[in-house]
Scaffold this active site. Structure first.
Site, PDB file in Angstrom:
ATOM      1  N   ASN A 117       0.827  -1.210   0.000  1.00 48.10           N
ATOM      2  CA  ASN A 117       0.000   0.000   0.000  1.00 48.10           C
ATOM      3  C   ASN A 117       0.857   1.254   0.000  1.00 48.10           C
ATOM      4  O   ASN A 117       1.962   1.277   0.536  1.00 48.10           O
ATOM      5  CB  ASN A 117      -0.957  -0.001   1.200  1.00 48.10           C
ATOM      6  CG  ASN A 117      -0.395   0.719   2.409  1.00 48.10           C
ATOM      7  OD1 ASN A 117      -0.481   1.945   2.515  1.00 48.10           O
ATOM      8  ND2 ASN A 117       0.202  -0.056   3.328  1.00 48.10           N
ATOM      9  N   MET A 119      -1.152   4.284   0.645  1.00 49.44           N
ATOM     10  CA  MET A 119      -2.381   5.036   0.870  1.00 49.44           C
ATOM     11  C   MET A 119      -2.099   6.506   1.178  1.00 49.44           C
ATOM     12  O   MET A 119      -2.806   7.395   0.702  1.00 49.44           O
ATOM     13  CB  MET A 119      -3.182   4.416   2.010  1.00 49.44           C
ATOM     14  CG  MET A 119      -3.557   2.957   1.798  1.00 49.44           C
ATOM     15  SD  MET A 119      -4.612   2.664   0.365  1.00 49.44           S
ATOM     16  CE  MET A 119      -6.139   3.429   0.900  1.00 49.44           C
ATOM     17  N   PHE A 121      -2.097   8.082   4.314  1.00 46.33           N
ATOM     18  CA  PHE A 121      -2.878   8.657   5.424  1.00 46.33           C
ATOM     19  C   PHE A 121      -4.138   9.382   4.929  1.00 46.33           C
ATOM     20  O   PHE A 121      -4.445  10.500   5.364  1.00 46.33           O
ATOM     21  CB  PHE A 121      -2.034   9.632   6.255  1.00 46.33           C
ATOM     22  CG  PHE A 121      -0.923   9.028   7.056  1.00 46.33           C
ATOM     23  CD1 PHE A 121      -0.831   7.662   7.252  1.00 46.33           C
ATOM     24  CD2 PHE A 121       0.052   9.851   7.626  1.00 46.33           C
ATOM     25  CE1 PHE A 121       0.204   7.123   8.019  1.00 46.33           C
ATOM     26  CE2 PHE A 121       1.088   9.334   8.388  1.00 46.33           C
ATOM     27  CZ  PHE A 121       1.165   7.961   8.581  1.00 46.33           C
ATOM     28  N   ASN A 145      -4.281   5.848  16.296  1.00 46.16           N
ATOM     29  CA  ASN A 145      -2.981   6.014  15.667  1.00 46.16           C
ATOM     30  C   ASN A 145      -2.940   7.383  14.994  1.00 46.16           C
ATOM     31  O   ASN A 145      -3.790   7.686  14.157  1.00 46.16           O
ATOM     32  CB  ASN A 145      -2.783   4.884  14.648  1.00 46.16           C
ATOM     33  CG  ASN A 145      -1.422   4.883  13.995  1.00 46.16           C
ATOM     34  OD1 ASN A 145      -1.048   5.838  13.341  1.00 46.16           O
ATOM     35  ND2 ASN A 145      -0.704   3.771  14.129  1.00 46.16           N
ATOM     36  N   SER A 181       5.372   5.139   8.694  1.00 43.84           N
ATOM     37  CA  SER A 181       4.790   4.835   7.390  1.00 43.84           C
ATOM     38  C   SER A 181       5.749   5.283   6.294  1.00 43.84           C
ATOM     39  O   SER A 181       6.291   6.390   6.360  1.00 43.84           O
ATOM     40  CB  SER A 181       3.450   5.548   7.211  1.00 43.84           C
ATOM     41  OG  SER A 181       3.018   5.454   5.861  1.00 43.84           O
ATOM     42  N   ASN A 183       4.831   6.084   3.357  1.00 48.58           N
ATOM     43  CA  ASN A 183       4.016   6.689   2.304  1.00 48.58           C
ATOM     44  C   ASN A 183       3.760   8.180   2.467  1.00 48.58           C
ATOM     45  O   ASN A 183       3.016   8.767   1.691  1.00 48.58           O
ATOM     46  CB  ASN A 183       2.679   5.941   2.211  1.00 48.58           C
ATOM     47  CG  ASN A 183       2.887   4.469   1.920  1.00 48.58           C
ATOM     48  OD1 ASN A 183       3.688   4.115   1.060  1.00 48.58           O
ATOM     49  ND2 ASN A 183       2.200   3.609   2.652  1.00 48.58           N
ATOM     50  N   THR A 242       5.798  -4.186  14.145  1.00 47.16           N
ATOM     51  CA  THR A 242       6.316  -3.105  13.336  1.00 47.16           C
ATOM     52  C   THR A 242       5.292  -2.675  12.279  1.00 47.16           C
ATOM     53  O   THR A 242       4.277  -3.336  12.081  1.00 47.16           O
ATOM     54  CB  THR A 242       7.594  -3.545  12.575  1.00 47.16           C
ATOM     55  OG1 THR A 242       7.246  -4.616  11.667  1.00 47.16           O
ATOM     56  CG2 THR A 242       8.666  -4.023  13.508  1.00 47.16           C
ATOM     57  N   ASN A 243       5.653  -1.592  11.585  1.00 45.68           N
ATOM     58  CA  ASN A 243       4.888  -1.115  10.439  1.00 45.68           C
ATOM     59  C   ASN A 243       5.262  -1.934   9.202  1.00 45.68           C
ATOM     60  O   ASN A 243       5.904  -2.980   9.319  1.00 45.68           O
ATOM     61  CB  ASN A 243       5.177   0.385  10.225  1.00 45.68           C
ATOM     62  CG  ASN A 243       3.990   1.140   9.656  1.00 45.68           C
ATOM     63  OD1 ASN A 243       3.294   0.640   8.775  1.00 45.68           O
ATOM     64  ND2 ASN A 243       3.757   2.344  10.151  1.00 45.68           N
TER      65      ASN A 243
END
Length: 356
Positions: A117, A119, A121, A145, A181, A183, A242-243
């Site tokens: 992904n 995305m 946010f 989050n 993230s 992204n 984790t992410n």
């Protein structure tokens, strides 16, 4: 082939973001009527007392929660307990609403049991989520989050996070600061201790709610140690590990490089997520609550995370590939394993493999 596996083959013919929207709407519709929601919760929610634990001073009926990313805006707050989750983490939400990155931005990697992904946010903003949380009577704990608004420059990130914490902290069971993230441009740079310290300090100053930080699997071991030390120093409640990963190593799905940038979740991140969990537990022990997420698919996976130091677990991609009974199967398997290993409570099993 199970019934859900057959259905999944059909669902996977539709674009990932579209089917996510449709399925999420269906799940909300099914769990809106009180009678039906309570019937589902009675069958699927974790009820075995061996699974219950007290974390942050709050009772969690089961350790497996929905990870951030599925319910970004808290639209399904009543849905997740009815599907067997012990809690949910909603978001990532930012101080200001934003549309996220252009579509397509969500991709399946079926041969890897993974998702990719970017995305970015996409969310309705912290104020809108605060309204939903204010109206919500909780059936289970709800974490929130928070991330940085894309338009906010890095030198104003502290206030951006603090604004979200002011609005959402009093309404959440716990608050997770997302600096991991891949992204949002420059976001992962905020994991550097000199950048992270003022953000976490500001967030903690805004709320008495337990604060955790979510970290990336792509950090070096030295960076993991530094963040663990910082979390202990600042009095954080814990770390979410984790992410998603930006690594493409070992992926089997054809054409993955052509899909473009983004974070990979699911089975490919499992090994590193477990490594980071164990490193954090060795470093911080019981001074931090560790929430393990990344590649959990089965009850055996969940058991390994618990005994490696995780007090709580989360999943998103496992839910997509595992279906509506996934959380129940994980919890049932954990309860069986706890009793088979002679534990009378989940808390006693946390980190047990690390103490041998």
């Amino acid at each position: 082939m199970t019934g859900y596996h057959a259905l999944r083959r059909v669902l996977f013919l539709i674009s990932p973001e579209r089917i996510h929207t449709w399925v999420f709407a269906l799940l909300r519709a099914v769990t809106t009527p009180d009678l039906l929601r309570r019937a589902l919760q009675g069958r699927l929610a974790p009820r075995d007392p061996v699974l219950a634990s007290t974390v942050f001073g709050v009772r969690f009926p089961g350790p497996l929660g929905l990870a951030a990313g599925f319910d970004k805006d808290g639209r399904g707050l009543h849905t997740w307990p009815a599907l067997g989750f012990g809690y949910a983490e909603v978001g990532t939400v930012t101080a200001h609403p934003q549309p996220g990155n252009p579509e397509p931005r969500l991709f399946r990697l079926p041969e890897d049991r993974a998702l990719l992904n970017r995305m970015g946010f996409n969310n309705d903003g912290a104020a809108r989520l605060a309204q939903r949380l204010t109206r919500h009577t909780s059936d289970a704990p709800v974490g929130v989050n928070i991330g940085k608004t894309k338009a906010t420059p890095a030198d104003r990130a502290v206030e951006d996070y603090a604004q979200s914490a002011r609005q959402l902290g009093p309404l959440a069971t716990f608050l997770v600061v997302n600096v991991s993230s891949p992204n949002t441009p420059g976001l992962r740079d905020l994991q550097a201790v000199e950048s992270l310290r003022p953000i976490l300090t500001a967030v903690r100053a805004q709320t008495s709610t337990p604060v955790l930080v979510k970290i990336a699997p792509d950090l070096s071991d030295a960076d993991v140690d530094e963040i663990a030390d910082l979390a202990v120093e600042l009095g954080l409640a814990g770390i979410v590990a984790t992410n998603t990963t930006i690594s493409r190593a070992g992926l089997k799905t054809p054409g993955v490089e052509e899909l473009g940038p983004g974070g990979v979740s699911g089975a490919p991140v499992a090994a590193r997520s477990l490594e980071v969990l164990r490193r954090l537990y060795r470093r911080a022990g019981d001074r931090l609550v560790l929430i393990s997420v990344g590649g959990i698919e089965t009850a055996d996976d969940a058991w390994e995370r618990i005994t490696s130091g995780a007090s709580l677990l989360q999943g998103y991609t496992g839910f997509v590939y595992g279906g509506g009974l996934w959380a129940k199967h994980i919890h049932d398997g954990l309860a069986t394993r706890l009793r088979a290993e002679g534990f009378t409570s989940l808390s006693d099993a946390v980190g047990s493999a690390m103490r041998q």
